[in-house]
Design a protein around this motif. Structure first.
Motif, PDB file in Angstrom:
ATOM      1  N   LEU A   9       0.874  -1.187   0.000  1.00 50.07           N
ATOM      2  CA  LEU A   9       0.000   0.000   0.000  1.00 50.07           C
ATOM      3  C   LEU A   9       0.901   1.225   0.000  1.00 50.07           C
ATOM      4  O   LEU A   9       1.668   1.357   0.845  1.00 50.07           O
ATOM      5  CB  LEU A   9      -0.790  -0.031   1.237  1.00 50.07           C
ATOM      6  N   VAL A  10       0.858   1.917  -0.960  1.00 54.10           N
ATOM      7  CA  VAL A  10       1.769   3.048  -0.927  1.00 54.10           C
ATOM      8  C   VAL A  10       1.053   4.237  -0.338  1.00 54.10           C
ATOM      9  O   VAL A  10       0.007   4.609  -0.800  1.00 54.10           O
ATOM     10  CB  VAL A  10       2.302   3.392  -2.322  1.00 54.10           C
ATOM     11  N   VAL A  11       1.648   4.795   0.675  1.00 59.26           N
ATOM     12  CA  VAL A  11       1.122   6.022   1.258  1.00 59.26           C
ATOM     13  C   VAL A  11       2.270   7.002   1.263  1.00 59.26           C
ATOM     14  O   VAL A  11       3.247   6.783   1.963  1.00 59.26           O
ATOM     15  CB  VAL A  11       0.624   5.782   2.703  1.00 59.26           C
ATOM     16  N   THR A  12       2.171   8.049   0.490  1.00 58.33           N
ATOM     17  CA  THR A  12       3.250   9.034   0.465  1.00 58.33           C
ATOM     18  C   THR A  12       2.911  10.132   1.451  1.00 58.33           C
ATOM     19  O   THR A  12       1.933  10.832   1.294  1.00 58.33           O
ATOM     20  CB  THR A  12       3.402   9.636  -0.932  1.00 58.33           C
ATOM     21  N   SER A  13       3.737  10.234   2.462  1.00 60.69           N
ATOM     22  CA  SER A  13       3.463  11.226   3.509  1.00 60.69           C
ATOM     23  C   SER A  13       4.716  11.448   4.319  1.00 60.69           C
ATOM     24  O   SER A  13       5.693  10.744   4.180  1.00 60.69           O
ATOM     25  CB  SER A  13       2.319  10.710   4.393  1.00 60.69           C
ATOM     26  N   ALA A  14       4.672  12.451   5.212  1.00 57.64           N
ATOM     27  CA  ALA A  14       5.835  12.754   6.038  1.00 57.64           C
ATOM     28  C   ALA A  14       5.848  11.871   7.260  1.00 57.64           C
ATOM     29  O   ALA A  14       4.854  11.732   7.945  1.00 57.64           O
ATOM     30  CB  ALA A  14       5.814  14.225   6.453  1.00 57.64           C
ATOM     31  N   GLY A  15       6.978  11.287   7.567  1.00 57.25           N
ATOM     32  CA  GLY A  15       7.135  10.462   8.744  1.00 57.25           C
ATOM     33  C   GLY A  15       7.912  11.210   9.804  1.00 57.25           C
ATOM     34  O   GLY A  15       7.966  12.423   9.816  1.00 57.25           O
ATOM     35  N   CYS A  16       8.573  10.487  10.731  1.00 56.93           N
ATOM     36  CA  CYS A  16       9.308  11.120  11.810  1.00 56.93           C
ATOM     37  C   CYS A  16      10.473  11.941  11.281  1.00 56.93           C
ATOM     38  O   CYS A  16      10.903  12.887  11.898  1.00 56.93           O
ATOM     39  CB  CYS A  16       9.840  10.052  12.770  1.00 56.93           C
ATOM     40  N   ARG A  17      10.999  11.543  10.104  1.00 58.55           N
ATOM     41  CA  ARG A  17      12.165  12.218   9.559  1.00 58.55           C
ATOM     42  C   ARG A  17      11.897  12.886   8.232  1.00 58.55           C
ATOM     43  O   ARG A  17      12.641  13.736   7.808  1.00 58.55           O
ATOM     44  CB  ARG A  17      13.299  11.215   9.386  1.00 58.55           C
ATOM     45  N   GLY A  18      10.864  12.476   7.530  1.00 56.49           N
ATOM     46  CA  GLY A  18      10.632  13.059   6.230  1.00 56.49           C
ATOM     47  C   GLY A  18       9.675  12.223   5.436  1.00 56.49           C
ATOM     48  O   GLY A  18       8.956  11.393   5.961  1.00 56.49           O
ATOM     49  N   SER A  19       9.647  12.400   4.129  1.00 60.18           N
ATOM     50  CA  SER A  19       8.689  11.723   3.271  1.00 60.18           C
ATOM     51  C   SER A  19       9.140  10.301   2.956  1.00 60.18           C
ATOM     52  O   SER A  19      10.272  10.078   2.564  1.00 60.18           O
ATOM     53  CB  SER A  19       8.534  12.503   1.965  1.00 60.18           C
ATOM     54  N   VAL A  20       8.264   9.340   3.184  1.00 60.67           N
ATOM     55  CA  VAL A  20       8.580   7.941   2.915  1.00 60.67           C
ATOM     56  C   VAL A  20       7.365   7.281   2.298  1.00 60.67           C
ATOM     57  O   VAL A  20       6.260   7.785   2.352  1.00 60.67           O
ATOM     58  CB  VAL A  20       8.970   7.173   4.209  1.00 60.67           C
ATOM     59  N   HIS A  21       7.558   6.108   1.720  1.00 60.88           N
ATOM     60  CA  HIS A  21       6.469   5.296   1.210  1.00 60.88           C
ATOM     61  C   HIS A  21       6.224   4.171   2.209  1.00 60.88           C
ATOM     62  O   HIS A  21       7.138   3.423   2.522  1.00 60.88           O
ATOM     63  CB  HIS A  21       6.820   4.700  -0.151  1.00 60.88           C
ATOM     64  N   VAL A  22       5.012   4.070   2.707  1.00 65.27           N
ATOM     65  CA  VAL A  22       4.705   3.060   3.706  1.00 65.27           C
ATOM     66  C   VAL A  22       3.859   1.965   3.103  1.00 65.27           C
ATOM     67  O   VAL A  22       2.789   2.232   2.571  1.00 65.27           O
ATOM     68  CB  VAL A  22       3.938   3.670   4.900  1.00 65.27           C
ATOM     69  N   ARG A  23       4.324   0.746   3.182  1.00 68.21           N
ATOM     70  CA  ARG A  23       3.546  -0.405   2.727  1.00 68.21           C
ATOM     71  C   ARG A  23       3.443  -1.374   3.901  1.00 68.21           C
ATOM     72  O   ARG A  23       4.447  -1.902   4.348  1.00 68.21           O
ATOM     73  CB  ARG A  23       4.224  -1.106   1.552  1.00 68.21           C
ATOM     74  N   PHE A 121       9.902   3.569  15.757  1.00 73.70           N
ATOM     75  CA  PHE A 121       9.099   4.784  15.846  1.00 73.70           C
ATOM     76  C   PHE A 121       8.156   4.828  14.652  1.00 73.70           C
ATOM     77  O   PHE A 121       8.533   4.433  13.544  1.00 73.70           O
ATOM     78  CB  PHE A 121       9.982   6.031  15.834  1.00 73.70           C
ATOM     79  N   PHE A 122       6.939   5.316  14.873  1.00 73.52           N
ATOM     80  CA  PHE A 122       5.996   5.396  13.762  1.00 73.52           C
ATOM     81  C   PHE A 122       5.241   6.714  13.768  1.00 73.52           C
ATOM     82  O   PHE A 122       4.853   7.232  14.805  1.00 73.52           O
ATOM     83  CB  PHE A 122       5.001   4.227  13.785  1.00 73.52           C
ATOM     84  N   SER A 123       5.099   7.274  12.579  1.00 69.39           N
ATOM     85  CA  SER A 123       4.174   8.385  12.322  1.00 69.39           C
ATOM     86  C   SER A 123       3.472   7.985  11.036  1.00 69.39           C
ATOM     87  O   SER A 123       2.785   6.975  11.006  1.00 69.39           O
ATOM     88  CB  SER A 123       4.917   9.720  12.234  1.00 69.39           C
ATOM     89  N   ALA A 124       3.674   8.713   9.927  1.00 63.81           N
ATOM     90  CA  ALA A 124       3.179   8.223   8.640  1.00 63.81           C
ATOM     91  C   ALA A 124       4.127   7.180   8.077  1.00 63.81           C
ATOM     92  O   ALA A 124       3.749   6.366   7.243  1.00 63.81           O
ATOM     93  CB  ALA A 124       3.030   9.376   7.656  1.00 63.81           C
ATOM     94  N   GLY A 125       5.368   7.199   8.531  1.00 63.09           N
ATOM     95  CA  GLY A 125       6.373   6.217   8.139  1.00 63.09           C
ATOM     96  C   GLY A 125       6.901   5.495   9.364  1.00 63.09           C
ATOM     97  O   GLY A 125       6.518   5.795  10.496  1.00 63.09           O
ATOM     98  N   LEU A 126       7.762   4.546   9.133  1.00 69.19           N
ATOM     99  CA  LEU A 126       8.356   3.766  10.211  1.00 69.19           C
ATOM    100  C   LEU A 126       9.859   3.958  10.198  1.00 69.19           C
ATOM    101  O   LEU A 126      10.480   4.012   9.142  1.00 69.19           O
ATOM    102  CB  LEU A 126       8.044   2.282  10.059  1.00 69.19           C
ATOM    103  N   GLU A 127      10.453   4.024  11.365  1.00 74.42           N
ATOM    104  CA  GLU A 127      11.896   4.130  11.482  1.00 74.42           C
ATOM    105  C   GLU A 127      12.343   3.279  12.652  1.00 74.42           C
ATOM    106  O   GLU A 127      11.777   3.359  13.746  1.00 74.42           O
ATOM    107  CB  GLU A 127      12.301   5.585  11.687  1.00 74.42           C
ATOM    108  N   ALA A 128      13.349   2.431  12.432  1.00 77.97           N
ATOM    109  CA  ALA A 128      13.772   1.490  13.457  1.00 77.97           C
ATOM    110  C   ALA A 128      15.243   1.659  13.779  1.00 77.97           C
ATOM    111  O   ALA A 128      16.047   2.121  12.964  1.00 77.97           O
ATOM    112  CB  ALA A 128      13.508   0.060  13.003  1.00 77.97           C
ATOM    113  N   LEU A 129      15.600   1.255  14.977  1.00 79.13           N
ATOM    114  CA  LEU A 129      16.987   1.251  15.400  1.00 79.13           C
ATOM    115  C   LEU A 129      17.817   0.315  14.522  1.00 79.13           C
ATOM    116  O   LEU A 129      18.940   0.622  14.150  1.00 79.13           O
ATOM    117  CB  LEU A 129      17.061   0.805  16.865  1.00 79.13           C
ATOM    118  N   ALA A 130      17.251  -0.841  14.172  1.00 75.03           N
ATOM    119  CA  ALA A 130      17.950  -1.848  13.372  1.00 75.03           C
ATOM    120  C   ALA A 130      16.917  -2.606  12.547  1.00 75.03           C
ATOM    121  O   ALA A 130      15.727  -2.600  12.874  1.00 75.03           O
ATOM    122  CB  ALA A 130      18.718  -2.806  14.282  1.00 75.03           C
TER     123      ALA A 130
END
Length: 233
Positions: A9-23, A121-130
């Motif tokens: 599912l592509v969602v183009t939006s700003a996440g914790c750091r910037g614009s990412v595609h979330v599937r 971490f999650f907002s519109a995108g996801l960001e992980a430590l590893a």
């Protein structure tokens, strides 16, 4: 190093750091045990100055395999209220994000070396430590804490993709913190359906809800069904 999780599912939006595609990843838990592990309810501990390692009162003593899943959507940038506003000393009223960051930094400082863990971490995108579970090494501890403190609250709330990502890491414990409703990538029914599969495999889900906008019904259900702790703050 920070890892942006680009998950279908592509969602183009700003996440914790910037614009990412979330599937949202396709959840496949077939490798988990087929026999349901009975949930054993636990009790929270003191929110501050507890004698055991904790995160907002969720006990972490003996947590050898844990993923922290934290909301960093825009609403987390609003000021903290009530009990959590005074947990950590700040020169001025802290935001919910600042309090959550300091609480997690404190927990990571106290977790035993060798603990298998991750932070998502999650907002519109996801960001992980590893990209997967990683052992906590003393030489890397300050870097992990730095990762937590550098994250910025911004954007929407991809709760379902974040939890799916955590489930696929196959931890024994997930600690979820959120202050609102998941509004991108799936709804509460999707999450509960996925969670039941993970719970049958033995995962425990501890939940922390911050503020008046928290999804108390969902957070309480996730904790109750898995034998975890629900802290409504």
């Amino acid at each position: 190093m920070r890892f942006l999780l680009l998950v279908g599912l592509v969602v183009t939006s700003a996440g914790c750091r910037g614009s990412v595609h979330v599937r949202p990843p396709v959840l496949d838990l077939r490798a988990r045990a087929s026999v349901r592990v009975e949930a054993r309810p636990r009790a929270p501990v003191a929110l501050d100055a507890a004698e055991v390692v904790e995160f907002f009162g969720v006990p972490l003593e003996g947590a050898e395999d844990v993923v922290f899943v934290l909301d960093c959507s825009g609403s987390m940038a609003s000021f903290a209220e009530g009990r959590i506003a005074s947990i950590k000393a700040h020169a001025q009223t802290p935001t919910k994000m600042q309090v959550a960051q300091e609480e997690l930094a404190d927990a990571l400082a106290k977790l035993p070396e060798g603990t298998r863990m991750n932070v998502v971490f999650f907002s519109a995108g996801l960001e992980a430590l590893a990209p997967e579970m990683t052992p906590l090494e003393e030489a890397a501890r300050e870097g992990y804490i730095g990762f937590v403190r550098e994250t910025v609250a911004y954007g929407q709330t991809a709760l379902v993709p974040a939890m799916r990502t955590a489930f696929l890491m196959n931890p024994r414990q997930i600690v979820l913190l959120s202050d609102g409703l998941g509004n991108i990538g799936g709804d509460s029914d999707d999450l509960l359906r996925d969670a039941q599969e993970a719970i049958r495999g033995g995962v425990r889900i501890d939940t922390i809800g911050i503020g008046a906008g928290q999804d108390a019904q969902l957070l309480g259900r996730l904790a109750a069904d898995s034998g975890g702790v629900y802290q409504a703050l």
